[in-house]
Design a protein around this motif. Sequence first.
Motif, short mmCIF file in Angstrom:
data_model
loop_
_atom_site.label_atom_id
_atom_site.label_comp_id
_atom_site.label_asym_id
_atom_site.label_seq_id
_atom_site.Cartn_x
_atom_site.Cartn_y
_atom_site.Cartn_z
N ILE A 8 0.81 -1.21 0.00
CA ILE A 8 0.00 0.00 0.00
C ILE A 8 0.85 1.27 0.00
CG2 ILE A 8 -0.34 0.09 2.50
CD1 ILE A 8 -3.02 0.85 -0.08
N THR B 45 2.06 1.82 -3.47
CA THR B 45 0.95 2.19 -4.33
C THR B 45 0.60 3.67 -4.17
OG1 THR B 45 0.07 -0.05 -4.21
CG2 THR B 45 -1.44 1.68 -4.92
N ILE B 46 0.48 4.13 -2.93
CA ILE B 46 0.14 5.52 -2.67
C ILE B 46 1.27 6.44 -3.13
CG2 ILE B 46 -0.44 7.20 -0.87
CD1 ILE B 46 -2.62 5.11 -1.47
N THR B 47 2.52 6.04 -2.92
CA THR B 47 3.66 6.84 -3.37
C THR B 47 3.66 6.97 -4.89
OG1 THR B 47 4.93 6.15 -1.44
CG2 THR B 47 6.17 7.06 -3.29
N GLY C 229 1.11 6.72 -6.94
CA GLY C 229 0.00 7.58 -7.34
C GLY C 229 0.29 9.04 -7.10
N THR C 230 0.93 9.35 -5.99
CA THR C 230 1.28 10.74 -5.67
C THR C 230 2.28 11.28 -6.69
OG1 THR C 230 0.89 10.33 -3.33
CG2 THR C 230 2.24 12.24 -3.89
N GLY D 117 -1.99 13.31 -1.83
CA GLY D 117 -1.17 12.11 -1.83
C GLY D 117 -0.06 12.15 -0.79
N GLY E 257 -1.62 11.15 2.22
CA GLY E 257 -1.87 9.72 2.13
C GLY E 257 -0.63 8.89 2.44
N ILE E 258 0.52 9.34 1.96
CA ILE E 258 1.77 8.63 2.24
C ILE E 258 2.03 8.63 3.74
CG2 ILE E 258 4.28 8.72 1.96
CD1 ILE E 258 3.76 9.82 -0.88
N VAL F 234 -0.58 6.18 5.47
CA VAL F 234 -0.39 4.74 5.31
C VAL F 234 0.91 4.25 5.93
CG1 VAL F 234 -1.88 4.56 3.29
CG2 VAL F 234 0.55 4.91 2.96
N SER G 52 7.61 -1.85 1.71
CA SER G 52 7.62 -0.50 2.27
C SER G 52 8.81 -0.25 3.18
CB SER G 52 6.32 -0.23 3.02
OG SER G 52 6.21 -1.11 4.11
#
Length: 96
Positions: A18, A21-23, A25-26, A62, A65-66, A69, A94
């Motif tokens: 996760i 994934t968030i990184t 997307g950002t 984002g 979000g990083i 998470v 991660s």
Amino acid sequence: MAKWTPQHEAPEPLEGPIVATITGGTILWFVLFLVQLPFYGWFDDRGHAWWVWTCLAGGVLGLYGIWFVRKRDAAIKQAAAQAPGTEPEPASESES
């Protein structure tokens, strides 16, 4: 009208990379912002300037979000380490 009842137990949620994934997307949101920025006049002339600012907002959200998470991942690992009689999960992507 009859009340709906599930026929079987819901499956466990899937856990994946996760943080990665968030990184990713950002980074994508910021890249889209930077690519559109030189064409701001073109977007503004056609009434689509909000596209540029949406990409910036996605990048900024984002970043939150990083942070979120990463804290969640650390809390899950800490709870797993403190639980008696359980084995710690294998290292995820991660941990870099």
